[in-house]
Design a protein around this motif. Structure first.
Motif, PDB file in Angstrom:
ATOM      1  N   ILE A  38       0.796  -1.229   0.000  1.00 33.13           N
ATOM      2  CA  ILE A  38       0.000   0.000   0.000  1.00 33.13           C
ATOM      3  C   ILE A  38       0.830   1.281   0.000  1.00 33.13           C
ATOM      4  O   ILE A  38       0.275   2.379  -0.083  1.00 33.13           O
ATOM      5  CB  ILE A  38      -0.974   0.021   1.199  1.00 33.13           C
ATOM      6  CG1 ILE A  38      -0.223   0.079   2.531  1.00 33.13           C
ATOM      7  CG2 ILE A  38      -1.905  -1.172   1.154  1.00 33.13           C
ATOM      8  CD1 ILE A  38      -1.107   0.292   3.742  1.00 33.13           C
ATOM      9  N   GLU A  39       2.133   1.179   0.068  1.00 35.92           N
ATOM     10  CA  GLU A  39       2.993   2.349   0.257  1.00 35.92           C
ATOM     11  C   GLU A  39       2.725   3.466  -0.747  1.00 35.92           C
ATOM     12  O   GLU A  39       2.507   4.624  -0.366  1.00 35.92           O
ATOM     13  CB  GLU A  39       4.453   1.922   0.183  1.00 35.92           C
ATOM     14  CG  GLU A  39       5.432   3.059   0.408  1.00 35.92           C
ATOM     15  CD  GLU A  39       6.880   2.591   0.389  1.00 35.92           C
ATOM     16  OE1 GLU A  39       7.742   3.427   0.700  1.00 35.92           O
ATOM     17  OE2 GLU A  39       7.158   1.424   0.055  1.00 35.92           O
ATOM     18  N   MET A  40       2.740   3.172  -2.041  1.00 36.85           N
ATOM     19  CA  MET A  40       2.577   4.234  -3.041  1.00 36.85           C
ATOM     20  C   MET A  40       1.145   4.760  -3.075  1.00 36.85           C
ATOM     21  O   MET A  40       0.933   5.968  -3.211  1.00 36.85           O
ATOM     22  CB  MET A  40       3.004   3.740  -4.425  1.00 36.85           C
ATOM     23  CG  MET A  40       4.492   3.516  -4.543  1.00 36.85           C
ATOM     24  SD  MET A  40       5.537   4.869  -3.935  1.00 36.85           S
ATOM     25  CE  MET A  40       5.121   6.172  -5.055  1.00 36.85           C
ATOM     26  N   ALA A  41       0.161   3.882  -2.920  1.00 38.83           N
ATOM     27  CA  ALA A  41      -1.226   4.343  -2.920  1.00 38.83           C
ATOM     28  C   ALA A  41      -1.488   5.264  -1.725  1.00 38.83           C
ATOM     29  O   ALA A  41      -2.182   6.284  -1.856  1.00 38.83           O
ATOM     30  CB  ALA A  41      -2.181   3.150  -2.909  1.00 38.83           C
ATOM     31  N   VAL A  42      -0.913   4.949  -0.571  1.00 37.78           N
ATOM     32  CA  VAL A  42      -1.054   5.815   0.597  1.00 37.78           C
ATOM     33  C   VAL A  42      -0.339   7.144   0.353  1.00 37.78           C
ATOM     34  O   VAL A  42      -0.847   8.213   0.711  1.00 37.78           O
ATOM     35  CB  VAL A  42      -0.518   5.116   1.868  1.00 37.78           C
ATOM     36  CG1 VAL A  42      -0.398   6.092   3.033  1.00 37.78           C
ATOM     37  CG2 VAL A  42      -1.413   3.949   2.248  1.00 37.78           C
ATOM     38  N   THR A  43       0.821   7.082  -0.281  1.00 38.13           N
ATOM     39  CA  THR A  43       1.567   8.309  -0.593  1.00 38.13           C
ATOM     40  C   THR A  43       0.762   9.205  -1.527  1.00 38.13           C
ATOM     41  O   THR A  43       0.641  10.412  -1.291  1.00 38.13           O
ATOM     42  CB  THR A  43       2.927   7.960  -1.222  1.00 38.13           C
ATOM     43  OG1 THR A  43       3.662   7.131  -0.313  1.00 38.13           O
ATOM     44  CG2 THR A  43       3.724   9.214  -1.539  1.00 38.13           C
ATOM     45  N   TYR A  44       0.185   8.631  -2.587  1.00 38.63           N
ATOM     46  CA  TYR A  44      -0.626   9.418  -3.511  1.00 38.63           C
ATOM     47  C   TYR A  44      -1.864   9.974  -2.822  1.00 38.63           C
ATOM     48  O   TYR A  44      -2.241  11.128  -3.046  1.00 38.63           O
ATOM     49  CB  TYR A  44      -1.038   8.588  -4.731  1.00 38.63           C
ATOM     50  CG  TYR A  44       0.118   8.085  -5.553  1.00 38.63           C
ATOM     51  CD1 TYR A  44       1.307   8.793  -5.659  1.00 38.63           C
ATOM     52  CD2 TYR A  44       0.035   6.873  -6.231  1.00 38.63           C
ATOM     53  CE1 TYR A  44       2.371   8.328  -6.409  1.00 38.63           C
ATOM     54  CE2 TYR A  44       1.092   6.398  -6.991  1.00 38.63           C
ATOM     55  CZ  TYR A  44       2.255   7.118  -7.069  1.00 38.63           C
ATOM     56  OH  TYR A  44       3.304   6.659  -7.812  1.00 38.63           O
ATOM     57  N   ALA A  45      -2.500   9.168  -1.986  1.00 42.30           N
ATOM     58  CA  ALA A  45      -3.677   9.639  -1.262  1.00 42.30           C
ATOM     59  C   ALA A  45      -3.321  10.789  -0.325  1.00 42.30           C
ATOM     60  O   ALA A  45      -4.073  11.760  -0.203  1.00 42.30           O
ATOM     61  CB  ALA A  45      -4.314   8.482  -0.480  1.00 42.30           C
ATOM     62  N   THR A  46      -2.160  10.705   0.309  1.00 44.86           N
ATOM     63  CA  THR A  46      -1.708  11.785   1.193  1.00 44.86           C
ATOM     64  C   THR A  46      -1.467  13.066   0.400  1.00 44.86           C
ATOM     65  O   THR A  46      -1.867  14.163   0.825  1.00 44.86           O
ATOM     66  CB  THR A  46      -0.423  11.363   1.940  1.00 44.86           C
ATOM     67  OG1 THR A  46      -0.692  10.166   2.671  1.00 44.86           O
ATOM     68  CG2 THR A  46       0.049  12.454   2.884  1.00 44.86           C
ATOM     69  N   MET A  47      -0.833  12.950  -0.762  1.00 50.15           N
ATOM     70  CA  MET A  47      -0.609  14.115  -1.618  1.00 50.15           C
ATOM     71  C   MET A  47      -1.949  14.726  -2.048  1.00 50.15           C
ATOM     72  O   MET A  47      -2.102  15.957  -2.077  1.00 50.15           O
ATOM     73  CB  MET A  47       0.200  13.725  -2.850  1.00 50.15           C
ATOM     74  CG  MET A  47       1.611  13.322  -2.578  1.00 50.15           C
ATOM     75  SD  MET A  47       2.338  12.688  -4.107  1.00 50.15           S
ATOM     76  CE  MET A  47       4.057  12.808  -3.741  1.00 50.15           C
TER      77      MET A  47
END
Length: 146
Positions: free
Chosen positions: A115-124
């Protein structure tokens, strides 16, 4: 001590160009979602079949069109800075679904398709939801300024 005070004054001065950070976020997310949407468009049947076979979600063709429209359309809105807050909402929902339905069982790490990148994109996207598109490089700014 004078060096720290001088540096602190410099850092406070960066507020004058704080819009650059939001612009760079929008530019980065444009490239991520544009690539994702156009790739899915190019491999429409393959992606639709994957949704059907792996996720067992009904009407995979309709869902594929919704995902493509959300990613490609949202990315264009982010790029030009138009309706940035509105565009962030369906993209956040898309990322939440990707986290839960696709990546969750793989853990955190990007290397294991976690989930690392999806969480990063969601945070952005959450930053853009709360802050908007920024000044000067955003159509929202020019349309709504007084």
């Amino acid at each position: 001590m004078k060096i720290f005070l001088t540096f602190h004054k410099f850092l406070k001065g960066l507020k004058k160009i704080d819009f650059i950070g939001l612009f760079l976020l929008r530019l980065y997310l444009f490239s991520v979602f544009w690539y994702a949407g156009t790739y899915k468009y190019g491999t429409f049947e393959k992606f639709s079949d994957w949704i059907d076979s792996s996720l067992n979600i009904p009407y995979p063709e309709i869902l594929t069109w919704i995902i493509i429209a959300t990613e490609a359309g949202g990315s264009i809105l982010l790029l030009i800075g138009l309706f940035v807050r509105w565009a962030a909402i369906p993209l956040i929902i898309l990322m939440a679904n990707a986290i839960i339905l696709v990546h969750w069982q793989n853990g955190w790490s990007q290397e294991s398709n976690g989930i690392e990148m999806a969480v990063t994109y969601a945070t952005m996207l959450l930053i853009l939801l709360f802050s908007g598109g920024g000044r000067y490089f955003s159509l929202d700014y020019w349309i709504t300024r007084n």
